[in-house]
Design an enzyme around this catalytic site. Structure first.
Site, PDB file in Angstrom:
ATOM      1  N   ARG A 173       0.829  -1.214   0.000  1.00 10.89           N
ATOM      2  CA  ARG A 173       0.000   0.000   0.000  1.00 10.89           C
ATOM      3  C   ARG A 173       0.858   1.256   0.000  1.00 10.89           C
ATOM      4  O   ARG A 173       0.558   2.214  -0.688  1.00 10.89           O
ATOM      5  CB  ARG A 173      -0.963   0.004   1.194  1.00 10.89           C
ATOM      6  N   ASN A 230      -6.499  -2.526   2.570  1.00  7.93           N
ATOM      7  CA  ASN A 230      -6.449  -3.966   2.804  1.00  7.93           C
ATOM      8  C   ASN A 230      -7.866  -4.499   2.925  1.00  7.93           C
ATOM      9  O   ASN A 230      -8.699  -3.908   3.613  1.00  7.93           O
ATOM     10  CB  ASN A 230      -5.696  -4.284   4.100  1.00  7.93           C
TER      11      ASN A 230
END
Length: 95
Positions: free
Chosen positions: A24, A42
């Protein structure tokens, strides 16, 4: 207005070993370089959902990065969906 300059929304679901490996953060860094806004989140099933808004050209560039094999972890598959932008996004955040 040309198609490359039209604003779009890209939603991409990234499958593989992409949680807990800096994916990320890496995605956020690429998005900020390109100049798109959105988020990388997520999901409970182990995927990462990437939502980005910007020009079609810029969003396609981010999608190319997601599929490049240069990210942390291991990307097995990226499923993409294109739609009209919803707006209201600023910056690029990790969730």
């Amino acid at each position: 207005m040309s198609e490359e300059l039209d604003e779009v929304r890209l939603t991409a679901w990234v499958h593989g070993q992409v949680q807990g490996v800096g994916f990320r953060w890496w995605t956020r860094a690429r998005a900020l370089e390109i100049g798109v806004v959105g988020s990388a989140n997520n999901l409970r099933d182990g995927r990462v959902e990437v939502v980005a808004e910007g020009t079609r050209d810029h969003c396609e560039r981010l999608l190319t990065y997601l599929r490049s094999g240069e990210s942390p972890g291991r990307v097995d598959q990226v499923i993409e969906r294109w739609s009209l932008p919803k707006g209201g996004l600023t910056g690029f955040v990790e969730r």
